[in-house]
Design a protein around this motif. Sequence first.
Motif, PDB file in Angstrom:
ATOM      1  N   GLY A  85     -84.107  52.485 -46.243  1.00  0.00           N
ATOM      2  CA  GLY A  85     -84.809  51.326 -46.796  1.00  0.00           C
ATOM      3  C   GLY A  85     -83.867  50.152 -46.902  1.00  0.00           C
ATOM      4  O   GLY A  85     -82.663  50.263 -46.621  1.00  0.00           O
ATOM      5  N   TYR A  86     -84.441  49.009 -47.291  1.00  0.00           N
ATOM      6  CA  TYR A  86     -83.621  47.797 -47.407  1.00  0.00           C
ATOM      7  C   TYR A  86     -84.270  46.825 -48.379  1.00  0.00           C
ATOM      8  O   TYR A  86     -85.494  46.801 -48.577  1.00  0.00           O
ATOM      9  CB  TYR A  86     -83.436  47.088 -46.053  1.00  0.00           C
ATOM     10  CG  TYR A  86     -84.398  47.487 -44.966  1.00  0.00           C
ATOM     11  CD1 TYR A  86     -83.955  48.178 -43.835  1.00  0.00           C
ATOM     12  CD2 TYR A  86     -85.766  47.200 -45.063  1.00  0.00           C
ATOM     13  CE1 TYR A  86     -84.823  48.559 -42.836  1.00  0.00           C
ATOM     14  CE2 TYR A  86     -86.640  47.577 -44.058  1.00  0.00           C
ATOM     15  CZ  TYR A  86     -86.169  48.260 -42.949  1.00  0.00           C
ATOM     16  OH  TYR A  86     -87.038  48.637 -41.961  1.00  0.00           O
ATOM     17  N   VAL A  87     -83.408  46.032 -49.014  1.00  0.00           N
ATOM     18  CA  VAL A  87     -83.844  44.940 -49.876  1.00  0.00           C
ATOM     19  C   VAL A  87     -83.130  43.683 -49.393  1.00  0.00           C
ATOM     20  O   VAL A  87     -81.892  43.642 -49.359  1.00  0.00           O
ATOM     21  CB  VAL A  87     -83.518  45.198 -51.359  1.00  0.00           C
ATOM     22  CG1 VAL A  87     -84.024  44.033 -52.216  1.00  0.00           C
ATOM     23  CG2 VAL A  87     -84.123  46.511 -51.842  1.00  0.00           C
ATOM     24  N   PHE A  88     -83.905  42.692 -48.988  1.00  0.00           N
ATOM     25  CA  PHE A  88     -83.352  41.402 -48.580  1.00  0.00           C
ATOM     26  C   PHE A  88     -83.304  40.506 -49.810  1.00  0.00           C
ATOM     27  O   PHE A  88     -84.317  40.314 -50.486  1.00  0.00           O
ATOM     28  CB  PHE A  88     -84.213  40.780 -47.483  1.00  0.00           C
ATOM     29  CG  PHE A  88     -84.107  41.473 -46.156  1.00  0.00           C
ATOM     30  CD1 PHE A  88     -83.360  40.912 -45.123  1.00  0.00           C
ATOM     31  CD2 PHE A  88     -84.738  42.690 -45.935  1.00  0.00           C
ATOM     32  CE1 PHE A  88     -83.252  41.555 -43.890  1.00  0.00           C
ATOM     33  CE2 PHE A  88     -84.635  43.341 -44.708  1.00  0.00           C
ATOM     34  CZ  PHE A  88     -83.890  42.771 -43.692  1.00  0.00           C
ATOM     35  N   ARG A 171     -89.023  51.160 -41.802  1.00  0.00           N
ATOM     36  CA  ARG A 171     -88.643  51.752 -43.074  1.00  0.00           C
ATOM     37  C   ARG A 171     -89.208  50.895 -44.204  1.00  0.00           C
ATOM     38  O   ARG A 171     -89.536  49.728 -44.000  1.00  0.00           O
ATOM     39  CB  ARG A 171     -87.109  51.821 -43.182  1.00  0.00           C
ATOM     40  CG  ARG A 171     -86.478  52.673 -42.090  1.00  0.00           C
ATOM     41  CD  ARG A 171     -85.041  52.228 -41.831  1.00  0.00           C
ATOM     42  NE  ARG A 171     -84.376  53.018 -40.818  1.00  0.00           N
ATOM     43  CZ  ARG A 171     -84.475  52.805 -39.500  1.00  0.00           C
ATOM     44  NH1 ARG A 171     -85.229  51.813 -39.031  1.00  0.00           N
ATOM     45  NH2 ARG A 171     -83.824  53.547 -38.641  1.00  0.00           N
ATOM     46  N   PRO A 172     -89.298  51.429 -45.411  1.00  0.00           N
ATOM     47  CA  PRO A 172     -89.798  50.615 -46.522  1.00  0.00           C
ATOM     48  C   PRO A 172     -88.809  49.523 -46.903  1.00  0.00           C
ATOM     49  O   PRO A 172     -87.594  49.758 -46.956  1.00  0.00           O
ATOM     50  CB  PRO A 172     -89.983  51.625 -47.657  1.00  0.00           C
ATOM     51  CG  PRO A 172     -89.097  52.786 -47.300  1.00  0.00           C
ATOM     52  CD  PRO A 172     -89.049  52.833 -45.804  1.00  0.00           C
ATOM     53  N   GLY A 173     -89.328  48.322 -47.129  1.00  0.00           N
ATOM     54  CA  GLY A 173     -88.464  47.194 -47.477  1.00  0.00           C
ATOM     55  C   GLY A 173     -89.023  46.400 -48.634  1.00  0.00           C
ATOM     56  O   GLY A 173     -90.193  46.541 -49.023  1.00  0.00           O
ATOM     57  N   ALA A 174     -88.175  45.555 -49.203  1.00  0.00           N
ATOM     58  CA  ALA A 174     -88.558  44.682 -50.309  1.00  0.00           C
ATOM     59  C   ALA A 174     -87.782  43.382 -50.188  1.00  0.00           C
ATOM     60  O   ALA A 174     -86.785  43.300 -49.458  1.00  0.00           O
ATOM     61  CB  ALA A 174     -88.277  45.356 -51.652  1.00  0.00           C
ATOM     62  N   TRP A 194     -94.544  44.176 -48.046  1.00  0.00           N
ATOM     63  CA  TRP A 194     -93.420  44.572 -48.889  1.00  0.00           C
ATOM     64  C   TRP A 194     -93.592  44.015 -50.305  1.00  0.00           C
ATOM     65  O   TRP A 194     -94.151  42.920 -50.479  1.00  0.00           O
ATOM     66  CB  TRP A 194     -92.110  44.025 -48.317  1.00  0.00           C
ATOM     67  CG  TRP A 194     -91.691  44.608 -47.013  1.00  0.00           C
ATOM     68  CD1 TRP A 194     -92.344  45.532 -46.255  1.00  0.00           C
ATOM     69  CD2 TRP A 194     -90.497  44.281 -46.300  1.00  0.00           C
ATOM     70  NE1 TRP A 194     -91.638  45.812 -45.115  1.00  0.00           N
ATOM     71  CE2 TRP A 194     -90.492  45.051 -45.114  1.00  0.00           C
ATOM     72  CE3 TRP A 194     -89.441  43.417 -46.540  1.00  0.00           C
ATOM     73  CZ2 TRP A 194     -89.463  44.979 -44.181  1.00  0.00           C
ATOM     74  CZ3 TRP A 194     -88.411  43.336 -45.613  1.00  0.00           C
ATOM     75  CH2 TRP A 194     -88.415  44.118 -44.454  1.00  0.00           C
ATOM     76  N   PRO A 195     -93.074  44.710 -51.306  1.00  0.00           N
ATOM     77  CA  PRO A 195     -93.013  44.108 -52.639  1.00  0.00           C
ATOM     78  C   PRO A 195     -92.048  42.922 -52.643  1.00  0.00           C
ATOM     79  O   PRO A 195     -90.969  42.993 -52.031  1.00  0.00           O
ATOM     80  CB  PRO A 195     -92.509  45.247 -53.530  1.00  0.00           C
ATOM     81  CG  PRO A 195     -91.864  46.230 -52.611  1.00  0.00           C
ATOM     82  CD  PRO A 195     -92.551  46.104 -51.291  1.00  0.00           C
ATOM     83  N   VAL A 196     -92.457  41.851 -53.291  1.00  0.00           N
ATOM     84  CA  VAL A 196     -91.674  40.615 -53.320  1.00  0.00           C
ATOM     85  C   VAL A 196     -91.558  40.143 -54.772  1.00  0.00           C
ATOM     86  O   VAL A 196     -92.548  40.110 -55.502  1.00  0.00           O
ATOM     87  CB  VAL A 196     -92.342  39.511 -52.473  1.00  0.00           C
ATOM     88  CG1 VAL A 196     -91.586  38.189 -52.609  1.00  0.00           C
ATOM     89  CG2 VAL A 196     -92.425  39.931 -51.009  1.00  0.00           C
ATOM     90  N   VAL A 197     -90.342  39.789 -55.171  1.00  0.00           N
ATOM     91  CA  VAL A 197     -90.081  39.227 -56.498  1.00  0.00           C
ATOM     92  C   VAL A 197     -89.304  37.933 -56.319  1.00  0.00           C
ATOM     93  O   VAL A 197     -88.379  37.863 -55.498  1.00  0.00           O
ATOM     94  CB  VAL A 197     -89.280  40.206 -57.384  1.00  0.00           C
ATOM     95  CG1 VAL A 197     -88.815  39.531 -58.668  1.00  0.00           C
ATOM     96  CG2 VAL A 197     -90.115  41.441 -57.711  1.00  0.00           C
ATOM     97  N   THR A 198     -89.674  36.900 -57.069  1.00  0.00           N
ATOM     98  CA  THR A 198     -88.938  35.644 -57.047  1.00  0.00           C
ATOM     99  C   THR A 198     -88.358  35.366 -58.430  1.00  0.00           C
ATOM    100  O   THR A 198     -89.085  35.340 -59.433  1.00  0.00           O
ATOM    101  CB  THR A 198     -89.847  34.473 -56.639  1.00  0.00           C
ATOM    102  OG1 THR A 198     -90.373  34.717 -55.335  1.00  0.00           O
ATOM    103  CG2 THR A 198     -89.064  33.159 -56.618  1.00  0.00           C
ATOM    104  N   LEU A 199     -87.049  35.203 -58.491  1.00  0.00           N
ATOM    105  CA  LEU A 199     -86.357  34.736 -59.697  1.00  0.00           C
ATOM    106  C   LEU A 199     -86.003  33.278 -59.471  1.00  0.00           C
ATOM    107  O   LEU A 199     -85.406  32.943 -58.452  1.00  0.00           O
ATOM    108  CB  LEU A 199     -85.088  35.558 -59.953  1.00  0.00           C
ATOM    109  CG  LEU A 199     -85.274  37.058 -60.175  1.00  0.00           C
ATOM    110  CD1 LEU A 199     -83.916  37.722 -60.396  1.00  0.00           C
ATOM    111  CD2 LEU A 199     -86.190  37.328 -61.351  1.00  0.00           C
ATOM    112  N   ILE A 224     -90.205  50.992 -53.452  1.00  0.00           N
ATOM    113  CA  ILE A 224     -90.124  51.445 -52.059  1.00  0.00           C
ATOM    114  C   ILE A 224     -89.734  52.926 -51.973  1.00  0.00           C
ATOM    115  O   ILE A 224     -89.372  53.425 -50.907  1.00  0.00           O
ATOM    116  CB  ILE A 224     -89.155  50.577 -51.228  1.00  0.00           C
ATOM    117  CG1 ILE A 224     -87.704  50.681 -51.733  1.00  0.00           C
ATOM    118  CG2 ILE A 224     -89.609  49.125 -51.215  1.00  0.00           C
ATOM    119  CD1 ILE A 224     -86.701  49.968 -50.827  1.00  0.00           C
ATOM    120  N   GLY A 225     -89.812  53.605 -53.111  1.00  0.00           N
ATOM    121  CA  GLY A 225     -89.628  55.052 -53.099  1.00  0.00           C
ATOM    122  C   GLY A 225     -88.208  55.519 -53.219  1.00  0.00           C
ATOM    123  O   GLY A 225     -87.917  56.701 -52.952  1.00  0.00           O
TER     124      GLY A 225
END
Length: 231
Positions: A85-88, A171-174, A194-199, A224-225
């Motif tokens: 998996g990955y988180v950008f 793969r699952p990403g966020a 993908w799940p997305v969060v903004t700070l 993303i598990g």
Amino acid sequence: MGAVLALLPSPLLGPATWQPVKNRLVARGWPVVTPAVAPVAPRLPDDVLRAYLAVLPSDRDLVLIAHSNAGMYVPALTTSRRVVGYVFVDAGLPVGAGRVPLAPPNVLDFLRGRADADGLLPPWSSWWDDESVTRLFPDAQVRGQVEREQHRLPLSYFVDSVSLPAGWDDRPGAYLAFGDTYVADREEAGRRGWPVVTLFGRHLHMLVDPRRVAAEMDTLLAMIGVRLRHT
């Protein structure tokens, strides 16, 4: 054993950008790796790939957590390591397959005006006026730590391209954004489901509020598990 979190800093900066968040993730029990400070400036994309691969274990599942320009290297890394998996994080999100340039035309135009006669760019934090850069950091000490790890990259580095192997994004990403600088990439993540969060912060918000960034990272990883496993 659970997955290892690989915190990938921009090739323009260094591991100091991730250190406060790394400390919090380790305290929560996550196994975490970050690249070492590069002894010399990368000249080619392959130089960056080698630096990332040098720290990524080949016998463990990995979640790549890429900031800024490091996002462009995630696809190629999936071919050499067990990426699950990955988180950008306020990062470029490549689209498609084949090859993609490291910088779009508008960024290249910006950089051409800053390269010297030898084609070298100034350190990243010198690309803008001092007041704008100061607002990126929580204090002068942290700014100094980050700036000591900077290198002068050649303009030619940004004219180059990186590989996007077919299927890299299966793969699952966020996506974790810090404001709207990477709005197009954030929207692309949303289109992928993908799940997305903004700070609402600036590009180095992980230095300004590492507690919140680490907490959001925990949440996105669970979505993303990827969950912490105690041995």
